[in-house]
Write an enzyme that holds these catalytic residues in place. Sequence first.
Site, PDB file in Angstrom:
ATOM      1  N   LEU A 144       0.634  -1.046  -0.032  1.00 44.55           N
ATOM      2  CA  LEU A 144      -0.099  -0.050   0.010  1.00 44.55           C
ATOM      3  C   LEU A 144       0.872   1.234   0.066  1.00 44.55           C
ATOM      4  O   LEU A 144       0.683   2.160  -0.810  1.00 44.55           O
ATOM      5  CB  LEU A 144      -1.037   0.054   1.241  1.00 44.55           C
ATOM      6  CG  LEU A 144      -1.867   1.256   1.460  1.00 44.55           C
ATOM      7  CD1 LEU A 144      -2.844   1.363   0.119  1.00 44.55           C
ATOM      8  CD2 LEU A 144      -2.383   1.072   2.554  1.00 44.55           C
ATOM      9  N   GLU A 146       3.628   4.301  -0.435  1.00 44.36           N
ATOM     10  CA  GLU A 146       4.480   4.453  -1.472  1.00 44.36           C
ATOM     11  C   GLU A 146       5.436   5.663  -1.234  1.00 44.36           C
ATOM     12  O   GLU A 146       5.303   6.189   0.051  1.00 44.36           O
ATOM     13  CB  GLU A 146       3.568   5.119  -2.713  1.00 44.36           C
ATOM     14  CG  GLU A 146       2.361   4.126  -3.255  1.00 44.36           C
ATOM     15  CD  GLU A 146       1.601   4.840  -4.513  1.00 44.36           C
ATOM     16  OE1 GLU A 146       0.845   3.975  -4.866  1.00 44.36           O
ATOM     17  OE2 GLU A 146       1.687   5.978  -4.743  1.00 44.36           O
ATOM     18  N   SER A 151       0.457   7.292   5.350  1.00 48.78           N
ATOM     19  CA  SER A 151      -1.033   7.324   5.862  1.00 48.78           C
ATOM     20  C   SER A 151      -2.073   7.888   5.065  1.00 48.78           C
ATOM     21  O   SER A 151      -3.244   7.514   5.191  1.00 48.78           O
ATOM     22  CB  SER A 151      -0.666   8.149   7.153  1.00 48.78           C
ATOM     23  OG  SER A 151       0.096   7.548   8.417  1.00 48.78           O
ATOM     24  N   ARG A 263      -3.205  -3.807  12.923  1.00 46.74           N
ATOM     25  CA  ARG A 263      -3.266  -2.896  14.325  1.00 46.74           C
ATOM     26  C   ARG A 263      -3.272  -3.795  15.264  1.00 46.74           C
ATOM     27  O   ARG A 263      -2.761  -3.861  16.449  1.00 46.74           O
ATOM     28  CB  ARG A 263      -4.206  -1.913  14.118  1.00 46.74           C
ATOM     29  CG  ARG A 263      -4.147  -0.805  13.134  1.00 46.74           C
ATOM     30  CD  ARG A 263      -4.930   0.082  13.005  1.00 46.74           C
ATOM     31  NE  ARG A 263      -4.549   0.919  11.781  1.00 46.74           N
ATOM     32  CZ  ARG A 263      -5.772   1.748  11.327  1.00 46.74           C
ATOM     33  NH1 ARG A 263      -6.956   1.551  11.619  1.00 46.74           N
ATOM     34  NH2 ARG A 263      -5.519   2.753  10.231  1.00 46.74           N
ATOM     35  N   ARG A 288      19.107  -8.058  42.060  1.00 45.24           N
ATOM     36  CA  ARG A 288      20.007  -6.864  42.121  1.00 45.24           C
ATOM     37  C   ARG A 288      19.937  -6.454  43.402  1.00 45.24           C
ATOM     38  O   ARG A 288      19.112  -5.630  43.960  1.00 45.24           O
ATOM     39  CB  ARG A 288      19.882  -5.997  41.096  1.00 45.24           C
ATOM     40  CG  ARG A 288      20.933  -5.027  40.679  1.00 45.24           C
ATOM     41  CD  ARG A 288      22.270  -5.463  40.643  1.00 45.24           C
ATOM     42  NE  ARG A 288      22.972  -4.324  40.220  1.00 45.24           N
ATOM     43  CZ  ARG A 288      24.397  -4.184  40.009  1.00 45.24           C
ATOM     44  NH1 ARG A 288      25.047  -5.556  40.241  1.00 45.24           N
ATOM     45  NH2 ARG A 288      25.023  -3.117  39.637  1.00 45.24           N
ATOM     46  N   GLU A 385       1.490   0.490  10.144  1.00 47.58           N
ATOM     47  CA  GLU A 385       0.091   0.735  10.190  1.00 47.58           C
ATOM     48  C   GLU A 385      -0.502   1.984  10.750  1.00 47.58           C
ATOM     49  O   GLU A 385      -1.536   2.140  11.419  1.00 47.58           O
ATOM     50  CB  GLU A 385      -0.461  -0.477  11.278  1.00 47.58           C
ATOM     51  CG  GLU A 385      -0.040  -1.915  11.176  1.00 47.58           C
ATOM     52  CD  GLU A 385       0.091  -2.326   9.674  1.00 47.58           C
ATOM     53  OE1 GLU A 385      -0.268  -1.790   8.474  1.00 47.58           O
ATOM     54  OE2 GLU A 385       0.030  -3.643   9.698  1.00 47.58           O
ATOM     55  N   GLY A 386       0.196   2.952  10.265  1.00 50.93           N
ATOM     56  CA  GLY A 386      -0.109   4.334  10.765  1.00 50.93           C
ATOM     57  C   GLY A 386       0.772   4.708  11.877  1.00 50.93           C
ATOM     58  O   GLY A 386       0.866   4.023  12.928  1.00 50.93           O
ATOM     59  N   GLU A 389       1.505   9.518  15.544  1.00 52.90           N
ATOM     60  CA  GLU A 389       0.778  10.897  15.533  1.00 52.90           C
ATOM     61  C   GLU A 389      -0.389  10.949  14.747  1.00 52.90           C
ATOM     62  O   GLU A 389      -1.312  11.486  15.111  1.00 52.90           O
ATOM     63  CB  GLU A 389       1.895  11.775  14.688  1.00 52.90           C
ATOM     64  CG  GLU A 389       3.232  12.307  15.484  1.00 52.90           C
ATOM     65  CD  GLU A 389       3.914  10.993  15.529  1.00 52.90           C
ATOM     66  OE1 GLU A 389       4.806  10.931  16.851  1.00 52.90           O
ATOM     67  OE2 GLU A 389       4.126  10.137  14.813  1.00 52.90           O
TER      68      GLU A 389
END
Length: 549
Positions: A144, A146, A151, A263, A288, A385-386, A389
Site C-alpha cells: 500500500l 508509496e 498514511s 493493528r 540486584r 500501520e499508521g 501521530e
Amino acid sequence: MGIRLMEQLLRGSFDWQVFDAYEEKIRWDLVNGILEEYRKLLKDHPVDEFEKRGKLTKKILKDMATIGLFGLNIPESYGGKECNLQEYLTLVAEMAKLDLSVSLVSLAHLSIGIKGILLFGSKEQKERYLPRAASGDLIFSYALTEPKHGSDARHIETRAELSPDGEYYILNGRKTYITNANYAGALTVFAQMDPERPGFMGAFIVETGWEGVHIEKDMPKMGLKASSTATVSFSNVKVPRENLIGNPGDGYKIALAILSYGRLGLAAASYGLMEQSLRDMLKRARSREQFGRPIADFELVQEMIVKAQVYTAVTKAMTFFTACILEKDPEASVAVETSHCKLFGTTRAWTVLYDAMQIHGGAGYLSTFPFEKRMRDFRVATIFEGTTEIHSIYPPLWILRQWKKEFLGEPIPNRVRHMGGVFFASEKWISWGEEEELQQAQKLCERMIVAARRLLLFATLRYGEKVTEHEFFLRRITSLSLYAFGLISFGAVLRYKKKLRMLEEKDLAVLQYFIEEARDVYRKANSILVLPIEKALSRVFNAIAKMDQ
C-alpha cells in the site's frame, strides 16, 4: 456495517450486550503445540546468525512452513490451522516474546498479506491462492505505502487501467517499505482505478514472478534485520481481471479493513513483549542489590514495574475485547477501536522496553542481553500501520467523517436537531459490578465519554472543515476516547473473570491504578479552550522557525 462501539457510545446509543458478552475462546492444546514447535525451530536456527546475515535462509523458511506458521489463520479446508482470532493473537504475543524479527515473516504474511483474500476474496481466489499460502509455497506481502504517500492512502499514485479487451488490468506504480518483499511470491497491491476519483481503488493479487514486477534490494534497517523490507515497482504489469479482490472501487475499504487486523496484531505483539519485560524486570529487581537492599525496594523501580503490569493488562484487554467483537460480528466496524489498541499498545510497550533496559542498568546495554535487540526490533511498531501521530488524531476525524456522511444534504434545522440529540443523549449504562473499583471506572468512563462528545460537537460548530488544522484539540478527544475504551475493555474482562470466579485482588489493584492515570488524562483533556502549554509551544516554534532563514 455492524457495531461501531465508540462511535455509538459518543452518540449515546450503544448496545451494552456487546460489553456483557465478552468471553475468551482459546484451544490451548493447539496454541501450546504450535509454540512448542516454534521454540524447537529457534533452537535449531539461532537468531544471531540471521541478525548477522540480514536475512532468513531457505531452510528456516521451509521449516517454518513445515510446522504450519504460514497457515495459522487459514481454514483447514485450505490446508491451514484455522486458529480463531483470539488464538492467533495469542500466538502473535508469544512469538514476539521469542523473537520479533523471525516471526514477522509469517505474521506479516498472515495479518495483512493474505487478509484481503480471507475477508473479501472470491471462492476461486481462495481456492487458487490459500492452499499455497498455507503451505508456505507462496508467501504474501501487503503493498500500500508509496514514496510520497503513507498514511494518506486515499491519494496513492499507483494506477490500474483496464485493457482495451477487458481481460486484464495494466498496473503501473511504485511501493516502498514493503515487508516480506524479497520473500514474497505474491502481493496484495492497491491502486487507483479512476484518475478523476481519488480513493476509487482496487485491491489486486499480483504474483512477483510476473513480467514487469521488480523488487529492489532489501533496505538496511535499525532492527528486524532478518525480515525483508524493500521497494517494489510495477511497469505495465498485466493483472488478470479475476485477480481483482472484491469490486472496482472497493480497494480503499479493503485496505482499511486489513489494517484493522494488522493493528490488532501489533497490539498483541506489544502486550507480549511487555509481559516478557515484566518478568525480566521482576527477576532483576529482586536479585540486584544496591545500598544493601534489593532494588525492588525502591519506589522509582516499583513505578516502572507497576506500569509494565498495568499497561500489559490494559493492552491485552483492549486487544481481546476488540477481537471478541470481530469474532461475533465479522462486519463490525472497529476502525476506532483498533486504532486505540495500536496507539496504546505500541507507545506503552516502547516505554516498558525502555524501563526494562533501565532496570538492568549497564548490563541492559550489552548486546549479550535481549533488551537492545528488542528495542531495535520493536521501534518500527510506532510507525507500522499508521504512525503514533496519525493515531493520535485519527479517531475523532473518523467519527466526524461518519457524522458528516450521515447529515450531508440535510437541511440545517435537521442537522442542528441531530447534533442536539447527540449532545443531550443520556445513555443508560449497565452496572459494571458492585466492586468499588468497577463503580469508579464506570463513573469516570461516563464522564470521559460526555466530555469527548462535547468536544466533538464543538469541533463541528467551531472548526468545521478546518478541524484537521487543530491537531492538539483532536488529540485531546482521542485521549478521552482512548482511556474510556481502556476502562470499558478492562471492565469487560474483569466482569468475565468474576463470572468464572477468577477475579483477583491484583486485577482490582491494576484497575485502580489505571483509573488514577485516566483521571489525570481527563483533567488535562477536558477543555474546549487552547491550553497554556499549547500556546507556549506555538510561541517557541514561531521563534525558532525564524532562525537561519
